[in-house]
Design a protein around this motif. Structure first.
Motif, PDB file in Angstrom:
ATOM      1  N   SER A  86      45.426  35.898  29.154  1.00 39.11           N
ATOM      2  CA  SER A  86      46.439  36.497  30.029  1.00 39.11           C
ATOM      3  C   SER A  86      45.759  36.475  31.539  1.00 39.11           C
ATOM      4  N   PHE A  87      44.364  36.993  31.623  1.00 37.37           N
ATOM      5  CA  PHE A  87      43.752  37.278  32.844  1.00 37.37           C
ATOM      6  C   PHE A  87      42.453  35.826  32.973  1.00 37.37           C
ATOM      7  N   SER A  88      42.678  34.706  32.386  1.00 34.65           N
ATOM      8  CA  SER A  88      41.580  33.662  32.375  1.00 34.65           C
ATOM      9  C   SER A  88      40.455  34.150  31.454  1.00 34.65           C
ATOM     10  N   THR A  89      39.287  33.665  31.788  1.00 39.21           N
ATOM     11  CA  THR A  89      38.254  34.038  30.611  1.00 39.21           C
ATOM     12  C   THR A  89      36.858  34.714  31.296  1.00 39.21           C
ATOM     13  N   GLY A  90      37.366  35.498  32.176  1.00 38.72           N
ATOM     14  CA  GLY A  90      36.418  36.241  32.884  1.00 38.72           C
ATOM     15  C   GLY A  90      35.565  37.171  31.902  1.00 38.72           C
ATOM     16  N   ARG A 236      32.480  49.088  27.865  1.00 30.81           N
ATOM     17  CA  ARG A 236      33.352  49.623  28.798  1.00 30.81           C
ATOM     18  C   ARG A 236      34.272  48.751  29.435  1.00 30.81           C
ATOM     19  N   ILE A 237      33.868  47.492  29.503  1.00 28.15           N
ATOM     20  CA  ILE A 237      34.504  46.437  30.003  1.00 28.15           C
ATOM     21  C   ILE A 237      35.633  45.777  29.156  1.00 28.15           C
ATOM     22  N   LEU A 238      35.051  45.626  27.627  1.00 27.33           N
ATOM     23  CA  LEU A 238      35.967  45.038  26.715  1.00 27.33           C
ATOM     24  C   LEU A 238      36.905  46.013  26.446  1.00 27.33           C
ATOM     25  N   LEU A 239      36.685  47.231  26.521  1.00 32.20           N
ATOM     26  CA  LEU A 239      37.666  48.343  25.882  1.00 32.20           C
ATOM     27  C   LEU A 239      38.693  48.843  27.112  1.00 32.20           C
ATOM     28  N   ASP A 240      38.543  48.215  28.408  1.00 34.06           N
ATOM     29  CA  ASP A 240      39.375  48.370  29.543  1.00 34.06           C
ATOM     30  C   ASP A 240      39.191  49.696  30.015  1.00 34.06           C
ATOM     31  N   HIS A 241      37.944  50.060  30.419  1.00 32.86           N
ATOM     32  CA  HIS A 241      37.808  51.397  31.090  1.00 32.86           C
ATOM     33  C   HIS A 241      38.238  51.315  32.286  1.00 32.86           C
ATOM     34  N   TRP A 269      42.210  48.204  34.793  1.00 30.23           N
ATOM     35  CA  TRP A 269      41.261  47.804  34.058  1.00 30.23           C
ATOM     36  C   TRP A 269      40.397  46.466  34.473  1.00 30.23           C
ATOM     37  N   LYS A 270      39.338  46.234  33.913  1.00 27.86           N
ATOM     38  CA  LYS A 270      38.592  44.982  34.289  1.00 27.86           C
ATOM     39  C   LYS A 270      39.003  43.949  33.656  1.00 27.86           C
ATOM     40  N   VAL A 271      39.009  42.863  34.395  1.00 25.65           N
ATOM     41  CA  VAL A 271      39.503  41.344  33.746  1.00 25.65           C
ATOM     42  C   VAL A 271      38.128  40.659  33.720  1.00 25.65           C
ATOM     43  N   SER A 272      37.238  41.039  34.311  1.00 27.06           N
ATOM     44  CA  SER A 272      35.786  40.436  34.313  1.00 27.06           C
ATOM     45  C   SER A 272      34.854  41.438  34.743  1.00 27.06           C
ATOM     46  N   THR A 273      33.495  40.932  35.247  1.00 24.45           N
ATOM     47  CA  THR A 273      32.546  41.993  35.532  1.00 24.45           C
ATOM     48  C   THR A 273      32.761  42.697  36.707  1.00 24.45           C
ATOM     49  N   ASP A 274      33.441  42.319  37.690  1.00 26.41           N
ATOM     50  CA  ASP A 274      33.569  42.998  38.924  1.00 26.41           C
ATOM     51  C   ASP A 274      35.141  43.151  39.242  1.00 26.41           C
ATOM     52  N   ASP A 275      36.021  42.347  38.749  1.00 26.61           N
ATOM     53  CA  ASP A 275      37.281  42.222  39.124  1.00 26.61           C
ATOM     54  C   ASP A 275      38.418  43.207  38.084  1.00 26.61           C
ATOM     55  N   TYR A 276      39.318  43.883  38.970  1.00 32.75           N
ATOM     56  CA  TYR A 276      40.134  44.466  38.271  1.00 32.75           C
ATOM     57  C   TYR A 276      41.575  44.198  38.422  1.00 32.75           C
ATOM     58  N   ALA A 277      42.481  44.336  37.452  1.00 32.14           N
ATOM     59  CA  ALA A 277      43.920  44.335  37.611  1.00 32.14           C
ATOM     60  C   ALA A 277      44.497  45.785  37.507  1.00 32.14           C
ATOM     61  N   ALA A 295      49.544  45.261  50.814  1.00 27.18           N
ATOM     62  CA  ALA A 295      48.669  45.264  52.037  1.00 27.18           C
ATOM     63  C   ALA A 295      47.755  46.350  52.215  1.00 27.18           C
ATOM     64  N   LYS A 296      48.262  47.874  51.898  1.00 32.92           N
ATOM     65  CA  LYS A 296      47.645  48.877  52.033  1.00 32.92           C
ATOM     66  C   LYS A 296      46.173  48.862  51.185  1.00 32.92           C
ATOM     67  N   LEU A 297      46.240  48.045  50.081  1.00 36.39           N
ATOM     68  CA  LEU A 297      45.014  48.054  49.338  1.00 36.39           C
ATOM     69  C   LEU A 297      44.132  46.835  49.455  1.00 36.39           C
ATOM     70  N   ALA A 298      44.321  46.326  50.528  1.00 38.58           N
ATOM     71  CA  ALA A 298      43.642  45.045  51.127  1.00 38.58           C
ATOM     72  C   ALA A 298      42.102  45.586  51.173  1.00 38.58           C
ATOM     73  N   GLU A 299      41.845  46.838  51.435  1.00 33.59           N
ATOM     74  CA  GLU A 299      40.433  47.215  51.578  1.00 33.59           C
ATOM     75  C   GLU A 299      39.734  47.140  50.310  1.00 33.59           C
ATOM     76  N   PHE A 300      40.475  47.255  49.209  1.00 34.47           N
ATOM     77  CA  PHE A 300      39.731  47.659  47.812  1.00 34.47           C
ATOM     78  C   PHE A 300      39.612  45.966  47.199  1.00 34.47           C
ATOM     79  N   TRP A 301      38.411  45.566  47.660  1.00 36.88           N
ATOM     80  CA  TRP A 301      38.403  44.032  47.211  1.00 36.88           C
ATOM     81  C   TRP A 301      38.114  43.963  45.774  1.00 36.88           C
ATOM     82  N   GLN A 302      37.712  44.905  44.831  1.00 34.54           N
ATOM     83  CA  GLN A 302      37.837  44.771  43.489  1.00 34.54           C
ATOM     84  C   GLN A 302      39.097  44.571  42.821  1.00 34.54           C
TER      85      GLN A 302
END
Length: 317
Positions: A86-90, A236-241, A269-277, A295-302
């Protein structure tokens, strides 16, 4: 509706962290580690040094870790466009690091058990020969650490936001957890090599032969500590913290700048080490299009994949 219009509303699903330079470095370290591991295990058995044998087995865990790292990178790259994910292989590299941590626990327990048996039934140690091999092992670990010191995955200078417990911290490199795991494995091995040398020197000069199996126990404990940290971080990442409370509060605060807008549902939840959905539900007396809130969330790069649902509420309610 033309394709250009559709692409404007589509979001990327590519969250794979990969660098050819990182992969090449790990291959080099893997070969060096394999040769040194064989030498240390053989020398540990031949010269009767448990500390040296423990260091050799410790190196074997790193070989497995490096192999998992290389496989994860290749698999993630080959499958990153596969719609089955669903979210690539991150998260492939995260799963690889978790598996490496489990293996480290097993080997650490074996090392501790063997070391305890050496306390009960001591072996003669050929200190001079064992020391030569241990020093070579330490030098190999230091060279390997220098090779893996730089993470080339961040060379694109892409801004990433690190959601840490102490707030928001922007930095210029996106962390490749696979590469970081390989680097920390080497550092841990260097520490174990140093412990083996210390045990052999005290045994040779002071007659403290008990220090050799003691350093085997210490080496096992070091591996257990590292494995626990690795398993904790990756699980934590695998369990969607979700994001930290501090970051979540800042996101909600940003979306609720207008008193007519209220966040009623929030999932991250994390879809890779640093990326969140994220999936966010909003209600508003004066609703705007989802693009306005994104657009309001543009500053939240993660936040790399944002889904926002806006529900209008009439003034009478």
């Amino acid at each position: 509706m033309n394709q250009e219009t559709l692409r404007h509303f589509q979001q990327s699903h590519d969250f794979v962290r990969y660098s050819k330079k990182n992969e090449r470095q790990v291959w080099i370290v893997l070969v060096i580690t394999a040769l040194t591991m064989i030498a240390e295990i053989a020398a540990g058995i031949w010269y009767g040094s448990m500390a040296l044998l423990a260091d050799g087995w410790h190196m074997s865990t790193h070989m497995v870790a490096f192999g998992i790292t290389l496989f994860a990178w290749r698999y993630a790259m080959v499958k990153k466009e596969d719609p089955v994910f669903s979210f690539s292989t991150g998260k492939v590299s995260v799963l690889a690091a978790y598996s490496s941590g489990i293996f480290l626990v097993i080997v650490a327990i074996m090392m501790v058990v063997e070391s305890i048996s050496r306390f009960i039934s001591p072996h003669d140690i050929a200190f001079n020969q064992a020391l030569i091999v241990a020093v070579i092992g330490l030098l190999v670990n230091l060279v390997s650490a220098l090779l893996l010191r730089h993470d080339h995955n961040g060379e694109d200078e892409k801004q990433v936001l690190n959601a840490s417990s102490d707030g928001l911290h922007a930095h210029s490199q996106s962390k490749d957890q696979n590469h970081q795991a390989a680097y920390l494995h080497v550092l841990a091995d260097a520490l174990t090599s140093f412990a083996a040398i210390a045990a052999l020197l005290t045994g040779k000069w002071l007659g403290w032969n008990w220090m050799d199996p003691m350093m085997g126990v210490v080496g096992g404990i070091i591996i257990l500590i590292w494995a626990r940290k690795l398993i904790k971080e990756t699980s934590r990442i695998l369990l969607d913290h979700s994001l930290s409370v501090e970051v979540t509060d800042k996101i909600v605060e940003k979306l609720e700048e207008d008193v007519s807008d209220k966040v009623v549902d929030f999932h991250a939840w994390k879809v890779s080490t640093d990326d969140y959905a994220v999936i966010i539900g909003l209600v508003s007396n004066a609703p705007k299009p989802p693009e306005f809130y994104k657009a309001k969330l543009a500053e939240f790069w993660q936040l790399k994949h944002i889904t926002i649902e806006v529900n209008p509420v009439s003034q009478s309610n």
